[in-house]
Design a protein around this motif. Structure first.
Motif, PDB file in Angstrom:
ATOM      1  N   ASP A   1      23.669 -12.386 -52.263  1.00 52.87           N
ATOM      2  CA  ASP A   1      24.694 -12.124 -51.252  1.00 52.87           C
ATOM      3  C   ASP A   1      24.792 -10.636 -50.932  1.00 52.87           C
ATOM      4  O   ASP A   1      24.990 -10.249 -49.773  1.00 52.87           O
ATOM      5  N   LEU A   2      24.676  -9.803 -51.945  1.00 51.59           N
ATOM      6  CA  LEU A   2      24.784  -8.357 -51.740  1.00 51.59           C
ATOM      7  C   LEU A   2      23.575  -7.831 -50.961  1.00 51.59           C
ATOM      8  O   LEU A   2      23.718  -7.042 -50.020  1.00 51.59           O
ATOM      9  N   VAL A   3      22.392  -8.267 -51.324  1.00 49.39           N
ATOM     10  CA  VAL A   3      21.168  -7.834 -50.645  1.00 49.39           C
ATOM     11  C   VAL A   3      21.125  -8.363 -49.216  1.00 49.39           C
ATOM     12  O   VAL A   3      20.693  -7.672 -48.281  1.00 49.39           O
ATOM     13  N   GLY A   4      21.577  -9.597 -49.025  1.00 50.30           N
ATOM     14  CA  GLY A   4      21.505 -10.264 -47.725  1.00 50.30           C
ATOM     15  C   GLY A   4      20.529 -11.420 -47.784  1.00 50.30           C
ATOM     16  O   GLY A   4      19.373 -11.246 -48.169  1.00 50.30           O
ATOM     17  N   LEU A   5      21.007 -12.620 -47.442  1.00 48.12           N
ATOM     18  CA  LEU A   5      20.129 -13.784 -47.517  1.00 48.12           C
ATOM     19  C   LEU A   5      18.966 -13.673 -46.546  1.00 48.12           C
ATOM     20  O   LEU A   5      17.865 -14.164 -46.822  1.00 48.12           O
ATOM     21  N   ASP A   6      19.186 -13.024 -45.405  1.00 51.32           N
ATOM     22  CA  ASP A   6      18.099 -12.825 -44.452  1.00 51.32           C
ATOM     23  C   ASP A   6      17.029 -11.901 -45.010  1.00 51.32           C
ATOM     24  O   ASP A   6      15.825 -12.122 -44.805  1.00 51.32           O
TER      25      ASP A   6
ATOM     26  N   ARG B   1      22.661   0.619 -43.949  1.00 49.66           N
ATOM     27  CA  ARG B   1      23.195   0.699 -45.318  1.00 49.66           C
ATOM     28  C   ARG B   1      22.256   1.459 -46.246  1.00 49.66           C
ATOM     29  O   ARG B   1      22.676   2.339 -46.994  1.00 49.66           O
ATOM     30  N   MET B   2      20.964   1.125 -46.217  1.00 49.02           N
ATOM     31  CA  MET B   2      20.020   1.792 -47.103  1.00 49.02           C
ATOM     32  C   MET B   2      19.797   3.239 -46.684  1.00 49.02           C
ATOM     33  O   MET B   2      19.837   4.157 -47.512  1.00 49.02           O
TER      34      MET B   2
ATOM     35  N   GLY C   1      23.797 -18.355 -40.195  1.00 47.92           N
ATOM     36  CA  GLY C   1      24.403 -17.026 -40.169  1.00 47.92           C
ATOM     37  C   GLY C   1      25.163 -16.686 -41.432  1.00 47.92           C
ATOM     38  O   GLY C   1      25.929 -15.715 -41.446  1.00 47.92           O
ATOM     39  N   GLU C   2      24.952 -17.459 -42.495  1.00 47.64           N
ATOM     40  CA  GLU C   2      25.596 -17.181 -43.781  1.00 47.64           C
ATOM     41  C   GLU C   2      24.697 -16.217 -44.557  1.00 47.64           C
ATOM     42  O   GLU C   2      23.895 -16.610 -45.396  1.00 47.64           O
ATOM     43  N   LEU C   3      24.853 -14.934 -44.276  1.00 42.05           N
ATOM     44  CA  LEU C   3      23.913 -13.932 -44.774  1.00 42.05           C
ATOM     45  C   LEU C   3      24.416 -13.183 -45.992  1.00 42.05           C
ATOM     46  O   LEU C   3      23.758 -12.268 -46.483  1.00 42.05           O
ATOM     47  N   GLY C   4      25.595 -13.557 -46.485  1.00 37.58           N
ATOM     48  CA  GLY C   4      26.120 -12.886 -47.676  1.00 37.58           C
ATOM     49  C   GLY C   4      27.291 -11.997 -47.356  1.00 37.58           C
ATOM     50  O   GLY C   4      28.054 -12.251 -46.415  1.00 37.58           O
ATOM     51  N   GLN C   5      27.418 -10.924 -48.106  1.00 35.58           N
ATOM     52  CA  GLN C   5      28.580 -10.047 -47.994  1.00 35.58           C
ATOM     53  C   GLN C   5      28.769  -9.508 -46.584  1.00 35.58           C
ATOM     54  O   GLN C   5      29.894  -9.405 -46.088  1.00 35.58           O
ATOM     55  N   LYS C   6      27.662  -9.188 -45.889  1.00 34.59           N
ATOM     56  CA  LYS C   6      27.784  -8.540 -44.577  1.00 34.59           C
ATOM     57  C   LYS C   6      28.349  -9.472 -43.506  1.00 34.59           C
ATOM     58  O   LYS C   6      28.864  -8.992 -42.487  1.00 34.59           O
ATOM     59  N   THR C   7      28.271 -10.789 -43.721  1.00 36.64           N
ATOM     60  CA  THR C   7      28.872 -11.713 -42.763  1.00 36.64           C
ATOM     61  C   THR C   7      30.107 -12.420 -43.322  1.00 36.64           C
ATOM     62  O   THR C   7      30.743 -13.195 -42.603  1.00 36.64           O
TER      63      THR C   7
ATOM     64  N   PHE D   1      26.479 -17.383 -50.707  1.00 31.64           N
ATOM     65  CA  PHE D   1      26.753 -18.308 -51.810  1.00 31.64           C
ATOM     66  C   PHE D   1      28.208 -18.156 -52.270  1.00 31.64           C
ATOM     67  O   PHE D   1      28.744 -19.013 -52.955  1.00 31.64           O
ATOM     68  N   TYR D   2      28.828 -17.059 -51.856  1.00 24.35           N
ATOM     69  CA  TYR D   2      30.251 -16.802 -52.123  1.00 24.35           C
ATOM     70  C   TYR D   2      30.942 -16.498 -50.806  1.00 24.35           C
ATOM     71  O   TYR D   2      30.302 -16.125 -49.813  1.00 24.35           O
ATOM     72  N   THR D   3      32.265 -16.628 -50.817  1.00 23.53           N
ATOM     73  CA  THR D   3      33.085 -16.165 -49.690  1.00 23.53           C
ATOM     74  C   THR D   3      33.590 -14.772 -50.035  1.00 23.53           C
ATOM     75  O   THR D   3      34.206 -14.567 -51.074  1.00 23.53           O
ATOM     76  N   TRP D   4      33.297 -13.821 -49.139  1.00 27.72           N
ATOM     77  CA  TRP D   4      33.650 -12.417 -49.402  1.00 27.72           C
ATOM     78  C   TRP D   4      34.909 -12.045 -48.627  1.00 27.72           C
ATOM     79  O   TRP D   4      35.094 -12.453 -47.497  1.00 27.72           O
TER      80      TRP D   4
END
Length: 283
Positions: free
Chosen positions: A235-240, A15-16, A270-276, A280-283
């Motif tokens: 969530d956007l950055v990634g929790l990991d 992504r980056m 495995g709740e890593l944010g937008q990518k999964t 903290f939100y459901t995408w």
């Protein structure tokens, strides 16, 4: 008037890396992306083309997306880089050993005038410079996600970085239409250190039941005019990614950066944010 480098290499097409490659290609640079194989290179190209197509549809490109994409090339090894490349940006995951290995290989492949940069968000630029034969030609260029839309590039200067390299990086940053912030190398620099402190405290508030994620984010958006709240940003950055930065700053700056248990638990699930699809939100 500043101008983009004629030739740029980006190590890593995630992504980056894809965003960095797109930004330089959009500014007129010929960009070579280093990816490990055909499948990874194809995925990186698809990522960039999709982003360019969206930008074109919104009127954010000065020329057709196909012309910008035509400036992209792909190789599968760092040693295949053109020695005349003006700028190499390493944009692989936050693994110090991996970054050091690839930067050493890039330095061996290019000429003595090439500028090397790392896109690390928190690792020591000084430590990475120590593995190079030409540390004066090296600095941090910390881009922000999503790269094409973000206005900021944090220029991170190590003690041995040459002033002319800093000036070149500032010119290239401005040629991309972005704004620069210059900081000396220190744990978390300015942006990651401050952003993480806010994000970790927001996670602790959720953990303690102070408020729901939406309420915490709304408080920062409405009360402090942040474009998005710290939990949506996490969530956007990634929790990991946030956890890795927190662990690094915890080890270097102390207990105030200790990762909350909730963050560790979400990453373990495995709740890593937008990518999964879940953070903290459901995408």
């Amino acid at each position: 008037m500043t101008s983009a480098p004629r030739t740029v290499a980006v190590i890593g097409g995630g992504r980056m890396g894809a965003g960095i490659a797109q930004s330089f290609a959009s500014a007129g640079s010929a960009v070579t992306v280093v990816e490990s194989g055909e499948e990874a290179a194809a995925a990186a190209l698809d990522r960039i083309v999709a982003s360019l197509t969206r930008a074109e549809a919104r009127g954010h490109l000065a020329e057709p997306a196909a012309e910008v994409a035509g400036r992209l090339a792909f190789v599968h090894a760092v040693d295949a880089l053109d020695p005349a490349t003006e700028l190499v940006v390493e944009a692989v995951p936050e693994d110090p050993a991996l970054k050091a290995r690839l930067l050493k290989a890039a330095e061996a492949a290019v000429g003595g005038s090439t500028v090397l940069a790392t896109n690390t968000s928190s690792l020591s630029v000084t430590d990475l410079a120590a593995v190079l034969h030409r540390p004066a030609r090296f600095l941090g260029m910390h881009f922000f996600n999503p790269v094409p839309a973000s206005a900021l590039v944090e220029i991170v200067v190590a003690p041995g970085t040459s002033p002319d390299v800093v000036e070149a990086a500032l010119g290239w940053t401005r040629a991309l239409g972005k704004q620069d912030v210059v900081v000396k190398d220190s744990p978390g620099f300015a942006s990651s250190r401050l952003g993480l402190a806010l994000g970790l405290e927001a996670i602790r508030m959720v953990e303690e039941g102070v408020a729901a994620p939406e309420a915490i984010d709304d408080a920062m958006r409405l009360g402090y005019k942040h474009p998005m709240g710290p939990l949506r940003l996490t969530d956007l950055v990634g929790l990991d990614v946030r956890l890795a930065i927190a662990e690094h700053l915890h080890s270097t700056l102390g207990e105030r950066f200790a990762p909350p248990r909730l963050l560790r638990d979400k990453v373990a699930r495995g709740e890593l944010g937008q990518k999964t699809g879940q953070g903290f939100y459901t995408w």
